[in-house]
Design a protein around this motif. Structure first.
Motif, PDB file in Angstrom:
ATOM      1  N   ILE A 144      53.820  41.648   1.839  1.00  0.00           N
ATOM      2  CA  ILE A 144      54.559  42.775   2.420  1.00  0.00           C
ATOM      3  C   ILE A 144      55.166  43.638   1.317  1.00  0.00           C
ATOM      4  O   ILE A 144      55.106  44.881   1.357  1.00  0.00           O
ATOM      5  N   ASP A 275      62.314  44.605  15.116  1.00  0.00           N
ATOM      6  CA  ASP A 275      63.500  44.465  14.273  1.00  0.00           C
ATOM      7  C   ASP A 275      64.692  45.118  14.963  1.00  0.00           C
ATOM      8  O   ASP A 275      64.676  46.315  15.241  1.00  0.00           O
ATOM      9  N   LEU A 289      57.509  46.471  14.167  1.00  0.00           N
ATOM     10  CA  LEU A 289      57.051  46.145  12.823  1.00  0.00           C
ATOM     11  C   LEU A 289      55.555  45.887  12.768  1.00  0.00           C
ATOM     12  O   LEU A 289      54.880  46.322  11.832  1.00  0.00           O
ATOM     13  N   ALA A 310      59.418  39.083   7.167  1.00  0.00           N
ATOM     14  CA  ALA A 310      59.754  40.466   7.493  1.00  0.00           C
ATOM     15  C   ALA A 310      61.250  40.721   7.351  1.00  0.00           C
ATOM     16  O   ALA A 310      61.668  41.781   6.858  1.00  0.00           O
ATOM     17  N   ALA A 313      62.080  41.103   3.692  1.00  0.00           N
ATOM     18  CA  ALA A 313      61.550  42.369   3.191  1.00  0.00           C
ATOM     19  C   ALA A 313      62.386  43.543   3.697  1.00  0.00           C
ATOM     20  O   ALA A 313      62.706  44.476   2.941  1.00  0.00           O
ATOM     21  N   ARG A 314      62.762  43.507   4.961  1.00  0.00           N
ATOM     22  CA  ARG A 314      63.588  44.580   5.531  1.00  0.00           C
ATOM     23  C   ARG A 314      64.983  44.582   4.897  1.00  0.00           C
ATOM     24  O   ARG A 314      65.567  45.646   4.684  1.00  0.00           O
ATOM     25  N   VAL A 323      55.451  46.150   6.458  1.00  0.00           N
ATOM     26  CA  VAL A 323      55.432  44.836   7.098  1.00  0.00           C
ATOM     27  C   VAL A 323      54.098  44.635   7.800  1.00  0.00           C
ATOM     28  O   VAL A 323      53.428  43.608   7.625  1.00  0.00           O
ATOM     29  N   ARG A 324      53.694  45.605   8.571  1.00  0.00           N
ATOM     30  CA  ARG A 324      52.403  45.522   9.273  1.00  0.00           C
ATOM     31  C   ARG A 324      51.254  45.387   8.286  1.00  0.00           C
ATOM     32  O   ARG A 324      50.402  44.504   8.417  1.00  0.00           O
TER      33      ARG A 324
END
Length: 479
Positions: A144, A275, A289, A310, A313-314, A323-324
């Protein structure tokens, strides 16, 4: 420019993946390094020769043996010990260090303290620990971060030395760091940007001494977190560790769940990963996401891993699209719920990495109906809860390995109607027979699942060899 280690007498406890880089780095920083190692096999002798050529002193054999003039195995003049993570805290070497007032660090602690050394950029750490799922989550996280255009690497307890990452030529923007409970035990000053404990189940208790001590070491990953402490909503123990942590002001608790997320959580809604933590007005809004189908494979515990990755990362500010894209690009390692083949309408899945009951429980929850291949070294585990939870999913079971009787007894108690084949053998040739027996029990639409819930060393060198044997036996079916 002299470093804080110049002229310092440092003992490195243990060779291997962490000890050799630690010895080299410390020697390069001007320390007087002595390496002690319990084993003296061919690999250890090769590593010792490499270090001795640099001027490092190496003692092979009994890594805790006393030297003339030293106290209880502590090499004379030792001012610091840097230990491989697997060395138990009860080692006489560490007792001697405590008595002498000598600090003990792990390689993770050393790496943390060397961030930014020599003018390098001190990349923040996004840290991952837990009983199961660490490697997959860290690799997802790195994918990611890469999709967001960041210079990163998956490092830590996955065969890549953190010391190489923080002292090498590459300057990273951020690191995705896998940490074991052993490593965390020896890393008192670690302060991550954000961290997650994926789950907690009894494991390595022979090393830690108790479940409480094991959990406490896992919980160290949250100490001093700056932005987010990520926890598993389905595992209350992980949230308890967040509550107990001393974090920086403004650091948030962020949950992940396979259900609909509440505010400050990530979760799943109608086949989407969403999210509600890192969005404006999280009480009213949610950010899509990825799709569940973007997770490979989309088994429930792997979706949980993806949500945890995720969340970290967020927390670092990665946009939703990354993320995707990162999840789509991710390919899991071998032997982790890996689909091997379909033969006569039956799917064969290799989850040899499921070496304990907690991992096997997650694997069994991903399929139905199942012919289960299980067994090996139980490491003190019991199987009643695992079997009771999976009983309705089982078409049959094929048992192998030294401690298979424990699983057979649990099946008798909690799934008496499930047919069981007990292979009274612990040689590697048992796997082809196990696969043939599983094929006999399976019906079209079933999954034959290797999720042993046990370690492999009674029959195989490691879980990789066990999974390879399973895959080869499956290929022979389809030949």
């Amino acid at each position: 420019m002299p470093s804080e280690f110049s002229g310092k007498h440092v003992t490195v406890a243990g060779l291997g993946v962490s000890g050799v880089p630690a010895a080299k780095v410390l020697h390069g920083l001007g320390a007087h390094v002595t390496v002690v190692n319990d084993g003296a096999d061919e690999r250890a002798r090769t590593q010792a020769a490499e270090l001795e050529a640099l001027g490092v002193t190496v003692r092979l054999g009994d890594g805790t043996a006393s030297d003339s003039g030293s106290a209880a195995g502590l090499p004379e003049g030792t001012e610091l010990i840097v230990t491989a993570p697997g060395w138990k805290p009860t080692k006489p070497l560490f007792t001697a260090a405590e008595q002498a007032g000598v600090p003990v660090w792990g390689d993770v602690e050393l790496a943390w303290r060397l961030r930014g050394h020599g003018g390098r950029k001190a990349a923040p750490w996004l840290a991952v620990t837990g009983t199961n799922g660490k490697t997959t989550t860290v690799q997802m996280l790195a994918s990611i971060l890469e999709a967001a255009g960041l210079r990163t690497a998956a490092v830590g307890n996955i065969g890549v030395s953190l010391l190489d990452a923080v002292t090498g030529d590459t300057e990273y923007d951020v690191l995705a760091v896998e940490l074991s409970s052993y490593q965390l035990h020896w890393a008192p000053s670690l302060r991550a940007h954000s961290a997650v404990v994926l789950n907690l189940a009894a494991d390595h208790l022979d090393w830690h001494g108790s479940m409480e001590a094991y959990a406490a070491d896992k919980g160290r990953v949250y100490e001093g977190n700056q932005v987010a402490c990520v926890y598993n909503v389905a595992d209350r123990a992980t949230e308890d560790l967040v509550r107990a942590a001393d974090v920086e002001e403004g650091c948030r608790a962020v949950g992940f769940t396979l259900g609909t997320p509440g505010p400050s959580q990530l979760g799943v809604v109608e086949g989407l990963l969403v999210d509600r933590a890192f969005v404006e007005d999280r009480h009213k809004n949610a950010q899509e996401l990825a799709e569940v189908s973007d997770v490979n494979p989309p088994a429930p515990h792997n979706i949980a891993n993806a949500l945890a990755a995720a969340a970290l990362a967020r927390a670092y500010g990665v946009p939703a699209a990354a993320v995707r894209d990162g999840l789509r690009a991710f390919t899991p390692d071998a032997h982790r719920i890996a689909h091997v083949a379909d033969v006569d309408g039956v799917a064969y899945v290799d989850d040899s990495k499921a070496t304990n009951t907690h991992a096997a429980e997650a694997s069994l929850a991903a399929y139905e109906p199942i012919v289960w291949i299980a067994g090996g070294l139980a490491k003190g585990a019991t199987f009643d809860e695992l079997v009771a939870g999976a009983a309705k999913r089982l078409r049959g079971a094929v048992l192998i390995g030294a401690d298979r009787a424990l699983i057979r007894e649990a099946l008798t108690r909690h799934a008496p109607e499930v047919p069981v084949v007990d292979l009274d053998r612990t040689d590697t040739g048992a796997m082809p027979q196990a696969v043939r027996e599983a094929r006999r029990l399976a019906e079209p639409g079933d999954t034959v699942l290797l999720a042993p819930a046990c370690a492999s060393m009674d029959m195989f060198t490691n879980y990789n060899k066990r999974g390879d044997a399973f895959a080869e036996a499956v290929r022979e079916l389809g030949a």
